[in-house]
Design a protein around this motif. Structure first.
Motif, PDB file in Angstrom:
ATOM      1  N   ILE A 105       0.546  -1.192   0.032  1.00  0.00           N
ATOM      2  CA  ILE A 105       0.000   0.186  -0.385  1.00  0.00           C
ATOM      3  C   ILE A 105       0.823   1.102   0.122  1.00  0.00           C
ATOM      4  CG2 ILE A 105      -1.747   1.493   1.008  1.00  0.00           C
ATOM      5  CD1 ILE A 105      -2.794  -1.583   2.456  1.00  0.00           C
ATOM      6  N   ASP A 106       2.096   1.564   0.632  1.00  0.00           N
ATOM      7  CA  ASP A 106       2.403   2.628   0.818  1.00  0.00           C
ATOM      8  C   ASP A 106       3.229   2.665  -1.137  1.00  0.00           C
ATOM      9  OD1 ASP A 106       2.040   2.137   3.467  1.00  0.00           O
ATOM     10  OD2 ASP A 106       3.960   1.706   4.217  1.00  0.00           O
ATOM     11  N   LYS A 107       4.272   1.277  -1.041  1.00  0.00           N
ATOM     12  CA  LYS A 107       4.566   1.687  -2.602  1.00  0.00           C
ATOM     13  C   LYS A 107       3.652   2.316  -3.477  1.00  0.00           C
ATOM     14  CE  LYS A 107       7.482   0.126  -5.604  1.00  0.00           C
ATOM     15  NZ  LYS A 107       9.249  -0.141  -5.704  1.00  0.00           N
ATOM     16  N   MET A 108       2.444   2.083  -3.457  1.00  0.00           N
ATOM     17  CA  MET A 108       1.621   2.231  -4.084  1.00  0.00           C
ATOM     18  C   MET A 108       0.872   3.797  -4.207  1.00  0.00           C
ATOM     19  SD  MET A 108      -1.551  -1.037  -4.191  1.00  0.00           S
ATOM     20  CE  MET A 108      -1.227  -2.586  -3.724  1.00  0.00           C
ATOM     21  N   ARG A 109       1.020   4.175  -3.140  1.00  0.00           N
ATOM     22  CA  ARG A 109       0.271   5.600  -2.285  1.00  0.00           C
ATOM     23  C   ARG A 109       2.112   6.491  -3.054  1.00  0.00           C
ATOM     24  NH1 ARG A 109      -3.937   7.352  -0.168  1.00  0.00           N
ATOM     25  NH2 ARG A 109      -5.168   5.725   0.495  1.00  0.00           N
ATOM     26  N   SER A 110       2.724   5.595  -2.965  1.00  0.00           N
ATOM     27  CA  SER A 110       4.128   6.566  -3.191  1.00  0.00           C
ATOM     28  C   SER A 110       4.014   6.874  -4.788  1.00  0.00           C
ATOM     29  CB  SER A 110       5.520   5.942  -2.542  1.00  0.00           C
ATOM     30  OG  SER A 110       6.038   5.048  -2.948  1.00  0.00           O
ATOM     31  N   MET A 111       3.945   5.717  -5.379  1.00  0.00           N
ATOM     32  CA  MET A 111       3.955   6.269  -6.547  1.00  0.00           C
ATOM     33  C   MET A 111       2.862   7.229  -7.338  1.00  0.00           C
ATOM     34  SD  MET A 111       4.229   1.959  -8.076  1.00  0.00           S
ATOM     35  CE  MET A 111       3.872   2.453  -9.456  1.00  0.00           C
ATOM     36  N   GLY A 112       2.089   7.329  -6.715  1.00  0.00           N
ATOM     37  CA  GLY A 112       0.841   8.813  -7.068  1.00  0.00           C
ATOM     38  C   GLY A 112       0.942   9.740  -6.120  1.00  0.00           C
ATOM     39  N   SER A 113       2.130   9.600  -5.142  1.00  0.00           N
ATOM     40  CA  SER A 113       2.233  11.078  -4.377  1.00  0.00           C
ATOM     41  C   SER A 113       1.254  11.424  -3.452  1.00  0.00           C
ATOM     42  CB  SER A 113       3.007  12.583  -4.993  1.00  0.00           C
ATOM     43  OG  SER A 113       3.693  12.853  -6.185  1.00  0.00           O
ATOM     44  N   GLY A 114       0.940  10.264  -3.069  1.00  0.00           N
ATOM     45  CA  GLY A 114       0.635  10.175  -1.269  1.00  0.00           C
ATOM     46  C   GLY A 114      -1.412   9.005  -1.887  1.00  0.00           C
ATOM     47  N   LYS A 115      -1.690  10.285  -3.103  1.00  0.00           N
ATOM     48  CA  LYS A 115      -2.594   9.066  -3.215  1.00  0.00           C
ATOM     49  C   LYS A 115      -2.768   7.809  -4.052  1.00  0.00           C
ATOM     50  CE  LYS A 115      -3.953  14.448  -3.714  1.00  0.00           C
ATOM     51  NZ  LYS A 115      -4.589  14.901  -4.763  1.00  0.00           N
ATOM     52  N   LEU A 116      -3.836   7.332  -4.262  1.00  0.00           N
ATOM     53  CA  LEU A 116      -4.113   5.764  -5.235  1.00  0.00           C
ATOM     54  C   LEU A 116      -4.380   5.897  -6.432  1.00  0.00           C
ATOM     55  CD1 LEU A 116      -5.314   3.563  -1.898  1.00  0.00           C
ATOM     56  CD2 LEU A 116      -2.936   3.504  -3.690  1.00  0.00           C
ATOM     57  N   TYR A 117      -3.609   5.961  -7.795  1.00  0.00           N
ATOM     58  CA  TYR A 117      -4.253   6.000  -8.894  1.00  0.00           C
ATOM     59  C   TYR A 117      -4.570   4.457  -9.496  1.00  0.00           C
ATOM     60  CZ  TYR A 117      -4.173  11.215  -8.756  1.00  0.00           C
ATOM     61  OH  TYR A 117      -4.147  12.386  -8.581  1.00  0.00           O
ATOM     62  N   GLY A 118      -3.739   3.137  -8.368  1.00  0.00           N
ATOM     63  CA  GLY A 118      -4.097   2.376  -9.027  1.00  0.00           C
ATOM     64  C   GLY A 118      -4.074   1.175  -8.201  1.00  0.00           C
ATOM     65  N   LEU A 119      -4.161  -0.746  -8.132  1.00  0.00           N
ATOM     66  CA  LEU A 119      -4.090  -1.475  -7.043  1.00  0.00           C
ATOM     67  C   LEU A 119      -3.379  -2.673  -8.069  1.00  0.00           C
ATOM     68  CD1 LEU A 119      -7.593  -1.019  -5.009  1.00  0.00           C
ATOM     69  CD2 LEU A 119      -5.488   0.148  -3.855  1.00  0.00           C
ATOM     70  N   ALA A 120      -2.535  -2.901  -7.499  1.00  0.00           N
ATOM     71  CA  ALA A 120      -1.713  -3.399  -7.451  1.00  0.00           C
ATOM     72  C   ALA A 120      -1.434  -5.443  -7.294  1.00  0.00           C
ATOM     73  CB  ALA A 120      -0.278  -3.991  -7.804  1.00  0.00           C
ATOM     74  N   PRO A 121      -2.763  -6.550  -7.097  1.00  0.00           N
ATOM     75  CA  PRO A 121      -3.007  -7.912  -7.276  1.00  0.00           C
ATOM     76  C   PRO A 121      -1.580  -8.402  -6.237  1.00  0.00           C
ATOM     77  CG  PRO A 121      -3.332  -7.926  -9.156  1.00  0.00           C
ATOM     78  CD  PRO A 121      -2.961  -6.847  -9.090  1.00  0.00           C
ATOM     79  N   THR A 122      -0.825  -8.446  -7.386  1.00  0.00           N
ATOM     80  CA  THR A 122       0.619  -9.286  -6.319  1.00  0.00           C
ATOM     81  C   THR A 122       2.050  -8.327  -6.757  1.00  0.00           C
ATOM     82  OG1 THR A 122       0.945  -9.871  -9.054  1.00  0.00           O
ATOM     83  CG2 THR A 122      -0.141 -11.051  -7.936  1.00  0.00           C
ATOM     84  N   PHE A 123       3.273  -8.854  -6.103  1.00  0.00           N
ATOM     85  CA  PHE A 123       3.955  -8.178  -5.899  1.00  0.00           C
ATOM     86  C   PHE A 123       5.388  -9.383  -6.750  1.00  0.00           C
ATOM     87  CE2 PHE A 123       3.453  -9.886  -1.422  1.00  0.00           C
ATOM     88  CZ  PHE A 123       5.280 -10.135  -1.537  1.00  0.00           C
ATOM     89  N   ASN A 124       6.538  -8.361  -6.967  1.00  0.00           N
ATOM     90  CA  ASN A 124       7.688  -9.387  -6.495  1.00  0.00           C
ATOM     91  C   ASN A 124       8.529  -9.022  -5.733  1.00  0.00           C
ATOM     92  OD1 ASN A 124       9.067 -11.325  -7.705  1.00  0.00           O
ATOM     93  ND2 ASN A 124       9.729 -10.423  -9.321  1.00  0.00           N
ATOM     94  N   SER A 125       9.614  -9.655  -5.825  1.00  0.00           N
ATOM     95  CA  SER A 125      10.888  -8.789  -4.833  1.00  0.00           C
ATOM     96  C   SER A 125      12.138 -10.483  -5.169  1.00  0.00           C
ATOM     97  CB  SER A 125      10.654  -8.882  -3.295  1.00  0.00           C
ATOM     98  OG  SER A 125      10.123  -9.709  -2.693  1.00  0.00           O
ATOM     99  N   GLN A 126      13.233  -9.937  -4.456  1.00  0.00           N
ATOM    100  CA  GLN A 126      14.516 -10.961  -4.363  1.00  0.00           C
ATOM    101  C   GLN A 126      14.653 -11.322  -3.251  1.00  0.00           C
ATOM    102  OE1 GLN A 126      17.535  -8.746  -6.824  1.00  0.00           O
ATOM    103  NE2 GLN A 126      16.725  -9.876  -8.636  1.00  0.00           N
ATOM    104  N   ALA A 127      15.460 -12.278  -3.014  1.00  0.00           N
ATOM    105  CA  ALA A 127      16.028 -13.020  -1.604  1.00  0.00           C
ATOM    106  C   ALA A 127      16.736 -13.804  -2.336  1.00  0.00           C
ATOM    107  CB  ALA A 127      14.452 -14.299  -0.973  1.00  0.00           C
ATOM    108  N   VAL A 128      18.044 -14.454  -1.099  1.00  0.00           N
ATOM    109  CA  VAL A 128      18.649 -14.954  -1.056  1.00  0.00           C
ATOM    110  C   VAL A 128      18.174 -16.866  -0.627  1.00  0.00           C
ATOM    111  CG1 VAL A 128      20.704 -16.205  -0.570  1.00  0.00           C
ATOM    112  CG2 VAL A 128      20.158 -14.147  -0.308  1.00  0.00           C
TER     113      VAL A 128
END
Length: 468
Positions: free
Chosen positions: A139-162
């Motif tokens: 949620i924080d990432k979605m809001r940061s992409m919209g300068s504090g507002k929500l302009y889109g929602l993402a059902p999934t994410f991806n990241s890296q790990a070892v």
């Protein structure tokens, strides 16, 4: 190109029947919805193509919303050779005016800046508990992409790990990896494994970023919030202490005998799927650690059925390497597929019904056993983990708020086409110790700046002249 759902339905009756069974688990429509008079509407949805849309998403939605018809606008035309996909997407939206936009992090900013996205906060205000259970970092990432507002929602994410092979660590008496390791920590562990034996039989401590070349340099730089060029100032920046630290780390990886560098695949020889899998030394028990994305979890879950030597592989994961000065932060966290409403849509209510469904708890639950979207669900309750792995490693770190690669999209395409081959040329000299890190970075910055200046000049004059 727009196509309706009707032709696909004739082709997909069998698949539709299966999906109907899946939907038995979905919650029923409310009494209020059942009592409401039926008003049909049609929305256009921007997606890859019609078939994949209805197979992955569309039919699930139509089951719950029989009063909404869907037309699919394929986005494949924007990827034509020599065409800027960002500009192509803007033109496609202007022409077709889809109600729902299927976007990624790489093009979301551009669509927002162009005023093409509808703010969702007012709609969410009517759904007080809708975001409950969603990963706060997402949620924080979605809001940061919209300068504090929500302009889109993402059902999934991806990241890296070892990813690590527990059996190899225990066999060789090496301490197990832990969450929060730095690059120095991880390389130290990798160096503890044996380095002897024939190349086709020996083991390795680590594989990271493929061939650990210039790609690894920019990947690691991105993870530390570094950009090699700034579109605003039109400056290339590489000859700095921060980039030197990144370069020296990647050189350590490239030169270490404990780090595995995959060989290019010989495309002239016939390859079975099993041959392809055996190229991955982690699967065959010859690699102790591998940095990879959450997609790799799916590979590991089914590989034992195809590769006998991978059966019984005892693996687990810890967080991706972190910086000592920012131990709880990662730049590898990405939102996979974002769904937004077009700012000019005349069907906001129906479009919101679709966006809400794709990001709902019901959708996450129904698709948890047969994922139709890439990555892991932002509703982490529905991330399947029957083997008890440390999958929290993929979302334990906070997404970085530093500059991201999406900001580089404003750079001229001709610059990128010439910049990276130039970097590769100097990288080879570095690995062969024909120049120092300071000399290489100075050359990369000077030559890169010349390429960027020429690219902007060419854009402004409309000239296609090549840089000397």
């Amino acid at each position: 190109m727009v196509r309706s759902r009707k032709s696909w339905r004739r082709k997909g009756a069998a698949a539709l029947a299966i999906l109907m069974l899946l939907l038995a688990a979905c919650s029923a429509t409310t009494a209020e919805e059942e009592a409401a008079p039926e008003t049909r509407s049609t929305i256009k949805v921007l997606y890859y193509d019609e078939n994949s849309f209805f197979m992955n998403i569309g039919n699930l939605f139509l089951m719950q919303h029989p009063d909404i018809d869907i037309e699919v606008v394929s986005n494949q035309s924007i990827y034509q050779s020599g065409k800027d996909p960002i500009e192509g997407l803007k033109q496609l939206i202007d022409k077709e005016k889809p109600d729902v936009l299927f976007l990624g992090e790489y093009n979301f900013d551009a669509m927002l800046e162009a005023g093409l996205l509808y703010e969702l906060d007012a709609l969410l205000a009517k759904e007080e508990k809708f975001l409950e259970g969603v990963l706060p970092a997402a949620i924080d990432k979605m809001r940061s992409m919209g300068s504090g507002k929500l302009y889109g929602l993402a059902p999934t994410f991806n990241s890296q790990a070892v990813f690590f092979n527990r059996g190899l660590f225990e066999k060789h008496g090496v301490p197990l990896p832990t969450d929060g390791m730095t690059w120095d920590d991880m390389l130290a562990l990798a160096e503890m494994f044996p380095k002897d034996g024939p190349e086709e039989e020996r083991m390795y401590g680590l594989e990271a970023y493929g061939n650990a070349g210039s790609y690894a340099m920019f990947q690691l730089g991105r993870e530390q919030g570094l950009l090699f060029a700034d579109p605003a100032s039109r400056k290339v920046t590489l000859n700095t202490d921060s980039w030197k630290e990144v370069l020296e780390t990647v050189l350590r990886i490239a030169r270490s005998e404990a780090v595995y560098t995959p060989k290019p695949m010989d495309m002239t020889m016939g390859q079975t799927y099993e041959d392809y899998l055996r190229r991955d030394l982690f699967l065959t028990g010859r690699l102790a650690m591998r940095i990879n994305s959450s997609y790799y979890v799916n590979e590991l879950s089914r590989v034992g059925d195809r590769l006998p030597e991978a059966e019984g592989l005892d693996w687990d994961v810890v967080t991706a390497p972190v910086r000592p000065e920012a131990p709880g932060v990662t730049a590898s966290f990405q939102l996979n597929d974002m769904f937004s409403i077009y700012s000019g849509s005349p069907n906001v209510e129906a479009a919101w019904a679709f966006v809400k469904f794709i990001n709902s708890e019901d959708f996450a639950r129904v698709t948890s056993r047969a994922p139709v979207m890439g990555g892991l669900s932002v509703r982490t309750e529905f991330i399947r983990n029957e083997e008890g792995k440390n999958l929290q490693a993929f979302y334990a770190l906070t997404p970085s708020e530093a500059a991201t690669a999406s900001e580089l999209r404003e750079l001229p395409m001709s610059f990128s086409e010439q910049f990276f081959p130039m970097i590769d040329k100097h990288w080879i000299s570095l690995v062969e110790e024909k120049m120092t890190a300071e000399e290489a970075l100075a050359l990369m910055e000077t030559e890169g700046q010349a390429l960027l200046d020429a690219a902007y000049e060419s854009e402004e004059t409309g000239s296609n002249n090549e840089t000397p």
